[in-house]
Scaffold this active site. Structure first.
Site, PDB file in Angstrom:
ATOM      1  N   GLY A  74       0.828  -1.192   0.000  1.00  0.00           N
ATOM      2  CA  GLY A  74       0.000   0.000   0.000  1.00  0.00           C
ATOM      3  C   GLY A  74       0.861   1.240   0.000  1.00  0.00           C
ATOM      4  N   GLY A 112       0.513   5.824   0.294  1.00  0.00           N
ATOM      5  CA  GLY A 112      -0.290   7.012   0.508  1.00  0.00           C
ATOM      6  C   GLY A 112       0.578   8.105   1.083  1.00  0.00           C
ATOM      7  N   SER A 113      -0.071   9.186   1.501  1.00  0.00           N
ATOM      8  CA  SER A 113       0.697  10.298   2.036  1.00  0.00           C
ATOM      9  C   SER A 113       1.473   9.946   3.300  1.00  0.00           C
ATOM     10  CB  SER A 113      -0.232  11.488   2.303  1.00  0.00           C
ATOM     11  OG  SER A 113      -1.298  11.112   3.155  1.00  0.00           O
ATOM     12  N   GLY A 160       3.017   7.171   3.959  1.00  0.00           N
ATOM     13  CA  GLY A 160       4.189   6.366   3.642  1.00  0.00           C
ATOM     14  C   GLY A 160       3.835   5.201   2.743  1.00  0.00           C
ATOM     15  N   LYS A 174       7.219  -0.292   6.670  1.00  0.00           N
ATOM     16  CA  LYS A 174       6.600   0.999   6.375  1.00  0.00           C
ATOM     17  C   LYS A 174       7.689   2.050   6.340  1.00  0.00           C
ATOM     18  CE  LYS A 174       2.365   3.513   7.405  1.00  0.00           C
ATOM     19  NZ  LYS A 174       1.130   3.491   8.238  1.00  0.00           N
ATOM     20  N   ASP A 234      -9.508   5.505  13.610  1.00  0.00           N
ATOM     21  CA  ASP A 234      -9.650   4.969  12.254  1.00  0.00           C
ATOM     22  C   ASP A 234      -9.912   3.465  12.339  1.00  0.00           C
ATOM     23  OD1 ASP A 234      -9.820   4.910   9.520  1.00  0.00           O
ATOM     24  OD2 ASP A 234      -7.663   4.844   9.167  1.00  0.00           O
TER      25      ASP A 234
END
Length: 814
Positions: free
Chosen positions: A472, A474-475, A477, A494, A588
């Site tokens: 994956g 995204g912003s 990492g 990560k 989240d």
């Protein structure tokens, strides 16, 4: 009718129905690399065009069916206008195919089950769990324990918790609308001084180096002559004599040893051993007995000879080969036995770093050393024998020396393949080497493995973890799957750095590492193997997990069985309660942030991804964060609480968990996919629906009554009020007792016979209607073809007409 070259000639004119599995390849190769794929049988031009037309026709049909059945709901009484949209980042493409040449919808039911990205993760996890349970007859009754120890007040922050909590408090990332923080307790970091992140590239694969008439055999002594793996295993037996998997403990020790060396390259080896053993004890939560600990240290420093070493060396000498030992790394730190006679070893020891990493200089002077001792010799006449793919075989191959890989079944990393090269010969012991050398054809003409070329490059992080694919991005990492180059054990990595646009904002990966340190010690939180700055990027190395709950939901054809939802809910609730007990609110909660373990931990649910987590208490005062209005909405809106715009607290984490469980049970929530004129309007409508719309009441009405009690309690809490964890936990226990599941740890999502069970190859079989009852013809002619059919109890009536035999593209390409 499709035609292939060379043609197929089934006996008796049997018709073969061929199907390319849709999306079974988890990572479809870039378009430029597809030309490198070579299958045994190729479609002729006209058949290829027919193939493409079929793909496009099926794709168009799926789109027409999708939009014909699209209700385009606004979530209320408002009619949907033409310009309205769902404003979804990810389109609802579940079960849809892409016209890219790999997806041919001939086998409709199979396509519906397996036509989504990520299928390999969930399918492999489920099949490995089945095999593990069958092999070990596993019973995991302890997993249903309710972990009530986390139900008390927020604990006092002791020294282990207070330090990371204070740091986390001081560098909180302003995701929730707070002004940017320009100072930190550790001092401001000058991100501009950090170099770009450039990890080591993994060498491209090349076939093995061929050899001619062998004259010299150069042994990497550790792993071929000296049994260092056995010494480590003996040490692990001393520390934990009852542990069921000492091999995994030995691998853990090697990983700790290498990590210790990376952190301090100048430390003496005996200190590395001590620190690594202590790391293992901490991981196992073992009390350290000083006498036993000292004995374990001495055991590692005193490796013995392999049982076959003496006889094999004697045989090779009698066969006329000159035998050479590569320099022993840090030989002075070891108490080594007498080496077999006939084996020449330099008095000059190699540096300690050679025990952990590659030393290309060893092979730059190897040929000269051979010539000085035995006269003329060429590189292809010198065999390098090793058990280490990374440390010795790869640099030897890069120096153009042929290699022999000794793969002892008990050896650590014996099955590891870095995918950079192949040995000229692989043997299971030194006696086998002596026998194979007598058969010159087996080594002089090696057959390289056939591989698919790819444009994707892989990397090595910290010189010890080799990435395989991206999980994956995204912003915050990038998350990559990786494995250890010495043991092959998997990890998740990560990585990230500060944003160029907001240099005052701390790196999210560094922030998340602090959250992991605050939550360490719980069995449902992934262990952090290492975190820190490496070559300009913040790195977080975590234990590898299995399929996440969204992947399992899809693998179960959209809805998880009720028993599985309850069993997952028990563990998910415990993870959230534990985080709250450490002063952390998660903010989240979603299926993608919960994943199953692997191996013996396959039935444990893990909570991860804490990029949006935040302390809700001040660790220095114990005061709760104040309630403030006007905050930016956070998290994943499908699952967040109805009052998400008014502050996030413990109540909202638990309400989000309720939404997730309803989603896993029913496969969809009422507010998913609704249309609105803008994102803001959609968020408002979602909040209205969650607050108690008819659609939400209908959802609760068709769900167990405990959900109504659960939501009533969560929504009755004030922002700073502590949830009644005992009450909510009792709801799960009440369901378990009523259904008679107490003490039963079997996830019924793995039962292919259940209405919502997981559909896997075990549930597919050959459809004899297309073979005339003659299975042997197909099995003999196409040994690599996987013929599958869904069993009669699970085949949909509307799809039964299209149950066809299938060719496993995944097997064919590999």
């Amino acid at each position: 009718m499709l035609h292939v070259e060379p043609p197929l000639h089934p006996e008796g004119g049997t018709t073969l129905y061929v199907h390319t599995f849709p999306r079974l390849l988890e990572h479809v190769e870039p378009r430029a690399a597809r030309s490198q794929v070579r299958l045994l049988h190729q479609l002729d031009e006209s058949s290829y065009l027919a193939f493409c037309r079929s793909v496009l026709d099926d794709y168009d049909r799926i789109l027409q069916e999708k939009y014909a059945n699209d209700e385009r709901s606004s979530g209320g009484s408002d009619p949907v206008e033409d310009e309205w949209a769902t404003w979804s980042i990810w389109q609802e493409t579940e079960g849809m195919l892409k016209p890219n040449g790999y997806d041919l919808l001939l086998y409709n039911q199979f396509a519906a089950d397996y036509s989504w990205a990520g299928i390999n993760v969930a399918l492999n996890w489920a099949m490995k769990l089945r095999n593990f349970d069958r092999a070990h007859e596993t019973r995991r009754s302890s997993l249903l324990l309710l972990d009530s120890s986390f139900g008390g007040n927020v604990p006092t922050f002791d020294g282990n918790i207070k330090e990371p909590a204070l740091t986390l408090w001081s560098i909180k990332i302003p995701f929730d609308g707070d002004p940017p923080i320009t100072s930190q307790t550790e001092g401001p970091l000058d991100w501009d001084d950090e170099p770009n992140f450039e990890p080591d590239l993994v060498p491209q694969y090349m076939p093995p180096v061929s050899t001619s008439s062998t004259r010299v055999i150069a042994f990497d002594l550790f792993g071929t002559i000296l049994d260092r793996d056995g010494a480590i295993d003996d040490a692990m037996r001393l520390l934990s004599p009852l542990h069921p998997d000492r091999r995994r403990l030995s691998e853990l020790y090697l990983e700790c040893e290498l990590m210790r060396h990376k952190d301090d390259v100048d430390i003496p080896y005996i200190d590395i051993v001590r620190h690594a053993l202590k790391d293992v004890c901490i991981f196992l939560e073992l009390s350290i007995n000083e006498v036993v600990f000292h004995e374990a240290v001495q055991t590692i420093l005193q490796p013995g000879l392999y049982a076959d070493a003496e006889a094999a060396v004697r045989t090779l000498v009698d066969q006329g080969y000159a035998l050479l030992g590569l320099p022993i790394p840090d030989a002075k730190s070891f108490s080594l036995p007498q080496l077999p006679s006939g084996l020449t070893v330099d008095d000059e020891p190699a540096p300690l770093s050679d025990l952990f990493s590659q030393n290309h200089s060893t092979f730059s002077g190897l040929l000269e050393r051979c010539r000085a001792a035995w006269g003329t010799a060429e590189k292809n006449q010198v065999l390098v024998v090793t058990s280490s793919f990374y440390r010795v075989m790869e640099p030897a191959y890069m120096a153009d020396f042929p290699t022999v890989l000794v793969q002892r079944p008990e050896g650590l990393g014996s099955g590891l393949n870095l995918r950079t090269s192949d040995p000229a010969l692989a043997v299971d012991g030194l006696q086998a080497l002596a026998r194979q050398l007598q058969n010159t054809s087996s080594i002089h003409s090696p057959l390289p493995l056939k591989r698919i070329r790819t444009l994707r490059r892989t990397f090595r992080i910290r010189g010890m973890y080799q990435t395989t694919h991206l999980l994956g991005a995204g912003s915050p990492g990038r998350v990559s799957n990786a494995f250890h180059v010495l043991t092959g054990s998997g990890v998740a990595i990560k990585s990230g750095s500060a944003s160029e646009d907001t240099p005052d904002m701390p790196c999210a990966v560094r922030y998340e590492a602090l959250v992991y340190s605050l939550l360490r010690g719980h069995p449902g939180i992934p262990s952090c193997k290492w975190s820190g700055l490496d070559r300009g990027s913040h790195i977080l190395i975590l234990e590898q997990l299995g399929a996440n709950l969204e992947q399992l939901r899809r693998l179960s054809r959209g809805e998880l069985p009720w028993k599985t939802v309850v069993m997952l809910g028990v563990q998910m609730f415990n993870r959230i309660e534990f985080a709250h007990s450490r002063g952390v609110v998660l903010r989240d909660i979603k299926p993608e942030n919960f994943a199953m373990g692997v191996g013996e931990k396959s039935h444990i649910v893990y909570l991860f991804d804490f990029g949006l987590a935040k302390l809700y208490v001040d660790p220095s005062t114990g005061a709760h964060i104040p309630y403030r209005e006007g905050r930016v909405a956070l998290g994943t809106m499908h699952y967040s609480s109805y009052n998400v715009h008014f502050g996030r607290g413990r109540r909202d984490d638990l309400e989000a968990l309720g939404n997730v469980l309803l989603y896993l049970l029913h496969g969809r929530l009422p507010w998913q996919g609704i249309y609105a004129p803008s994102k803001e309007a959609k968020l408002r409508r979602m909040g209205e629906m969650k607050a108690g719309s008819a659609a939400f009441r209908d959802l609760l009405a068709c769900s167990p009554a405990e959900f109504t009690t659960y939501f009533d309690h969560c929504r009755g809490l004030k922002f700073e009020e502590k949830p009644n964890y005992a009450l909510l936990r009792q709801l799960f226990s009440q369901i378990m007792e009523r259904e008679g599941w107490t003490g039963d740890t079997g996830f019924d999502l793995l039962d292919g016979s259940s209405g919502k069970g997981t559909l896997m190859p075990d549930e597919y079989q050959l459809d004899v209607r297309f073979t005339g009852g003659d299975l042997t013809t197909l099995q003999d002619m196409l040994p690599r073809v996987l013929w599958l059919r869904k069993t009669a109890s699970t085949v949909d009536e509307k799809h039964s007409h299209s149950v066809l035999a299938a060719t496993d593209l995944n097997s064919a390409l590999n």
